[in-house]
Design a protein around this motif. Sequence first.
Motif, mmCIF file in Angstrom:
data_model
loop_
_atom_site.group_PDB
_atom_site.id
_atom_site.type_symbol
_atom_site.label_atom_id
_atom_site.label_comp_id
_atom_site.label_asym_id
_atom_site.label_seq_id
_atom_site.Cartn_x
_atom_site.Cartn_y
_atom_site.Cartn_z
ATOM 1 N N PHE A 61 0.830 -1.205 0.000
ATOM 2 C CA PHE A 61 0.000 0.000 0.000
ATOM 3 C C PHE A 61 0.864 1.254 0.000
ATOM 4 C CE2 PHE A 61 -2.564 3.406 1.621
ATOM 5 C CZ PHE A 61 -3.765 3.224 0.956
ATOM 6 N N PHE A 62 1.915 1.286 0.820
ATOM 7 C CA PHE A 62 2.797 2.450 0.849
ATOM 8 C C PHE A 62 3.355 2.741 -0.546
ATOM 9 C CE2 PHE A 62 3.951 1.731 5.578
ATOM 10 C CZ PHE A 62 2.939 2.576 5.967
ATOM 11 N N GLY A 63 3.879 1.704 -1.200
ATOM 12 C CA GLY A 63 4.496 1.908 -2.506
ATOM 13 C C GLY A 63 3.504 2.310 -3.579
ATOM 14 N N SER A 64 2.365 1.629 -3.626
ATOM 15 C CA SER A 64 1.368 1.942 -4.661
ATOM 16 C C SER A 64 0.716 3.291 -4.414
ATOM 17 C CB SER A 64 0.302 0.841 -4.718
ATOM 18 O OG SER A 64 -0.380 0.707 -3.485
ATOM 19 N N MET A 65 0.525 3.657 -3.155
ATOM 20 C CA MET A 65 -0.122 4.923 -2.841
ATOM 21 C C MET A 65 0.777 6.096 -3.188
ATOM 22 S SD MET A 65 -3.015 6.143 -1.644
ATOM 23 C CE MET A 65 -2.899 7.424 -2.874
ATOM 24 N N LEU A 66 2.036 6.039 -2.789
ATOM 25 C CA LEU A 66 2.946 7.149 -3.067
ATOM 26 C C LEU A 66 3.164 7.323 -4.573
ATOM 27 C CD1 LEU A 66 4.852 9.383 -2.187
ATOM 28 C CD2 LEU A 66 6.645 7.656 -1.876
ATOM 29 N N THR A 67 3.315 6.209 -5.279
ATOM 30 C CA THR A 67 3.583 6.297 -6.714
ATOM 31 C C THR A 67 2.362 6.784 -7.476
ATOM 32 O OG1 THR A 67 5.131 4.444 -6.473
ATOM 33 C CG2 THR A 67 4.474 5.036 -8.699
ATOM 34 N N SER A 68 1.193 6.244 -7.159
ATOM 35 C CA SER A 68 -0.025 6.693 -7.846
ATOM 36 C C SER A 68 -0.361 8.134 -7.468
ATOM 37 C CB SER A 68 -1.199 5.770 -7.523
ATOM 38 O OG SER A 68 -1.475 5.740 -6.136
ATOM 39 N N PHE B 209 -0.914 11.354 -9.791
ATOM 40 C CA PHE B 209 -2.100 12.204 -9.609
ATOM 41 C C PHE B 209 -1.703 13.673 -9.490
ATOM 42 C CE2 PHE B 209 -5.006 14.409 -6.711
ATOM 43 C CZ PHE B 209 -6.254 14.150 -7.274
ATOM 44 N N MET B 210 -0.673 13.949 -8.681
ATOM 45 C CA MET B 210 -0.235 15.324 -8.499
ATOM 46 C C MET B 210 0.410 15.877 -9.769
ATOM 47 S SD MET B 210 -1.270 16.203 -5.557
ATOM 48 C CE MET B 210 -0.394 17.769 -5.416
ATOM 49 N N ALA B 211 1.074 15.007 -10.541
ATOM 50 C CA ALA B 211 1.640 15.447 -11.818
ATOM 51 C C ALA B 211 0.532 15.870 -12.777
ATOM 52 C CB ALA B 211 2.474 14.331 -12.433
ATOM 53 N N ASP B 212 -0.578 15.128 -12.746
ATOM 54 C CA ASP B 212 -1.728 15.503 -13.581
ATOM 55 C C ASP B 212 -2.296 16.855 -13.185
ATOM 56 O OD1 ASP B 212 -1.432 13.114 -14.870
ATOM 57 O OD2 ASP B 212 -3.131 12.116 -13.897
ATOM 58 N N GLY C 128 -11.791 0.562 2.752
ATOM 59 C CA GLY C 128 -12.890 1.449 2.399
ATOM 60 C C GLY C 128 -12.399 2.783 1.866
ATOM 61 N N GLY C 129 -11.355 3.329 2.496
ATOM 62 C CA GLY C 129 -10.789 4.584 2.015
ATOM 63 C C GLY C 129 -10.143 4.422 0.652
ATOM 64 N N ALA C 130 -9.443 3.287 0.449
ATOM 65 C CA ALA C 130 -8.777 3.054 -0.832
ATOM 66 C C ALA C 130 -9.776 2.957 -1.979
ATOM 67 C CB ALA C 130 -7.938 1.776 -0.754
ATOM 68 N N VAL C 131 -10.951 2.395 -1.701
ATOM 69 C CA VAL C 131 -11.970 2.255 -2.736
ATOM 70 C C VAL C 131 -12.417 3.627 -3.270
ATOM 71 C CG1 VAL C 131 -14.366 1.530 -3.135
ATOM 72 C CG2 VAL C 131 -12.785 0.014 -1.949
ATOM 73 N N LEU C 132 -12.271 4.658 -2.454
ATOM 74 C CA LEU C 132 -12.670 6.002 -2.866
ATOM 75 C C LEU C 132 -11.656 6.671 -3.792
ATOM 76 C CD1 LEU C 132 -13.945 7.379 0.575
ATOM 77 C CD2 LEU C 132 -15.324 6.449 -1.294
ATOM 78 N N LEU C 133 -10.429 6.183 -3.823
ATOM 79 C CA LEU C 133 -9.351 6.857 -4.548
ATOM 80 C C LEU C 133 -9.646 7.091 -6.035
ATOM 81 C CD1 LEU C 133 -6.251 5.134 -2.890
ATOM 82 C CD2 LEU C 133 -6.900 7.538 -2.689
ATOM 83 N N PRO C 134 -10.164 6.099 -6.771
ATOM 84 C CA PRO C 134 -10.389 6.340 -8.201
ATOM 85 C C PRO C 134 -11.432 7.411 -8.491
ATOM 86 C CG PRO C 134 -10.326 3.982 -7.722
ATOM 87 C CD PRO C 134 -10.409 4.692 -6.416
ATOM 88 N N PHE C 135 -12.220 7.772 -7.485
ATOM 89 C CA PHE C 135 -13.275 8.759 -7.690
ATOM 90 C C PHE C 135 -12.864 10.171 -7.286
ATOM 91 C CE2 PHE C 135 -15.189 4.619 -6.744
ATOM 92 C CZ PHE C 135 -15.931 4.422 -7.906
ATOM 93 N N VAL C 136 -11.626 10.308 -6.797
ATOM 94 C CA VAL C 136 -11.137 11.611 -6.341
ATOM 95 C C VAL C 136 -10.725 12.448 -7.551
ATOM 96 C CG1 VAL C 136 -9.309 12.770 -5.078
ATOM 97 C CG2 VAL C 136 -10.394 10.751 -4.100
ATOM 98 N N SER C 137 -11.136 13.712 -7.538
ATOM 99 C CA SER C 137 -10.814 14.581 -8.675
ATOM 100 C C SER C 137 -10.066 15.852 -8.283
ATOM 101 C CB SER C 137 -12.098 14.969 -9.418
ATOM 102 O OG SER C 137 -12.998 15.651 -8.554
ATOM 103 N N SER C 138 -9.947 16.131 -6.994
ATOM 104 C CA SER C 138 -9.264 17.343 -6.549
ATOM 105 C C SER C 138 -8.245 17.009 -5.474
ATOM 106 C CB SER C 138 -10.268 18.362 -5.997
ATOM 107 O OG SER C 138 -10.837 17.897 -4.786
ATOM 108 N N VAL C 139 -7.273 17.905 -5.294
ATOM 109 C CA VAL C 139 -6.249 17.699 -4.281
ATOM 110 C C VAL C 139 -6.859 17.721 -2.883
ATOM 111 C CG1 VAL C 139 -4.127 18.637 -3.275
ATOM 112 C CG2 VAL C 139 -4.452 18.668 -5.757
ATOM 113 N N GLY C 140 -7.839 18.600 -2.660
ATOM 114 C CA GLY C 140 -8.487 18.662 -1.354
ATOM 115 C C GLY C 140 -9.190 17.367 -1.013
ATOM 116 N N ALA D 33 -3.638 3.490 -12.131
ATOM 117 C CA ALA D 33 -2.696 3.350 -11.014
ATOM 118 C C ALA D 33 -3.395 3.458 -9.667
ATOM 119 C CB ALA D 33 -1.598 4.408 -11.124
ATOM 120 N N LEU D 34 -4.443 4.270 -9.590
ATOM 121 C CA LEU D 34 -5.147 4.469 -8.317
ATOM 122 C C LEU D 34 -5.950 3.240 -7.887
ATOM 123 C CD1 LEU D 34 -6.319 8.172 -8.691
ATOM 124 C CD2 LEU D 34 -4.685 7.276 -7.022
#
Length: 417
Positions: free
Chosen positions: A237-244, A248-251, A298-310, A377-378
């Motif tokens: 999780f640490f590796g996939s989260m930081l890399t994805s 995301f931030m590059a986008d 549960g929190g990870a499942v929300l990641l693909p639906f996130v569209s803003s940095v906030g 990636a997310l």
Amino acid sequence: MTDHAPSLVRAAGRSYFPIALVARLPYAMMVVGVLTLVVAGRDSLAFGGLNSAVVGLGAACVGPLLGAAADRFGQRTVLLVSGVASTTALGLMAWVVYSPLPSYAVLAVAFLVGASAPQIAPMSRSRLVQIIGARIAPGRRSRTFDATMAYESAADELVFIVGPFIVGLLGTTLDPWAPVAGAAVLTLVFVSAFALHPSALAAAGSHEQALPPAPARELARPALLAVVAGIFGVGLFFGSMLTSLTSFMADHGDAASAGLVYGVMGIGSAALALGVALFPASFALRARWLVFGAIMLGGAVLLPFVSSVGAMCAVLLLIGTGIGPTMVTQYSLGAHRSPLGRSATVMTILGSAVIVGQSTASAITGSVADLFGTDAALFLPIVAAGVVVLAGVVNAAQPHPAQTAPEITPTRQKVAS
């Protein structure tokens, strides 16, 4: 004196905790530092990810052997030797990437970086457990053990958040080789200080030598393997989260801030990790793993639906509240289930599992992000969190799960499993 914490601080020495905290930073900087260095020096994200994976492979192959050596010969000798070797390997890494040597030479040095990495976090856990058995009154040992596991996991969370941030800071303000050079300096100074600290004498193995260590085959018990699998999932999780997240931030046009945003996850994680010591004994370890692993998933499942940095920060804060207690639970179970005389070995196996998971997931997620984009990636942190929960289910199915602190005596640690 009724508060157990000052008793442990006095027993270990007041300088112990800050030294141990800084000494584990290089371990958290290695994977990302090598990735940053190789990408800059060899101009290949894929090759950088491969080197990160090889760092993890080196840690996986040799880390547990360092723990076994510490169980037999004491931590001081093992840490001094590995500290010098690690400093040398990191310095060599900073040179070989920019040298005309072929790619396999870079990979060989990356393996040495992982193989020589001092196992500070597991050594610290093992050392403190032995100090608790030798110096803390029997009536306080259970609560002191719980608080110590909570603190150690919170410290791990902190360095695995701060480590990548320092790498990013040094890499952008100085040069891509600076994070690796900085890790080398920290290793030489603080790992040596940790090795030479008087508390190391408590982990020299003199007490456990009175009884022969358990056979190595006991390390392969299903109850212990379930813990290894679970903490490997946390590393994934640490590796996939930081890399994805970096993708995301590059986008969003601010890749350099990925480390800062990633740090939000550590807020809830560290807070809840420290709070584990306040959980009632009726909240069993196997139940804690399932509950907080489910929050993480549960929190990870929300990641693909996130569209803003906030929104990403809010989701990371939620995920952090699951990660911290999950790691505390896993390390507590690892301490419970350590065979006699094998505590440092078990703790180094768990620590190696984290970095292997982190490095493997970093390489895979980077490739997925390059080939299929950030949205794909997310999804990988969801897979990683699923591994954590699945391992928790396997752990819950074990016939005798540990639920309370192990009974630690000055001459041995009795394992409850």
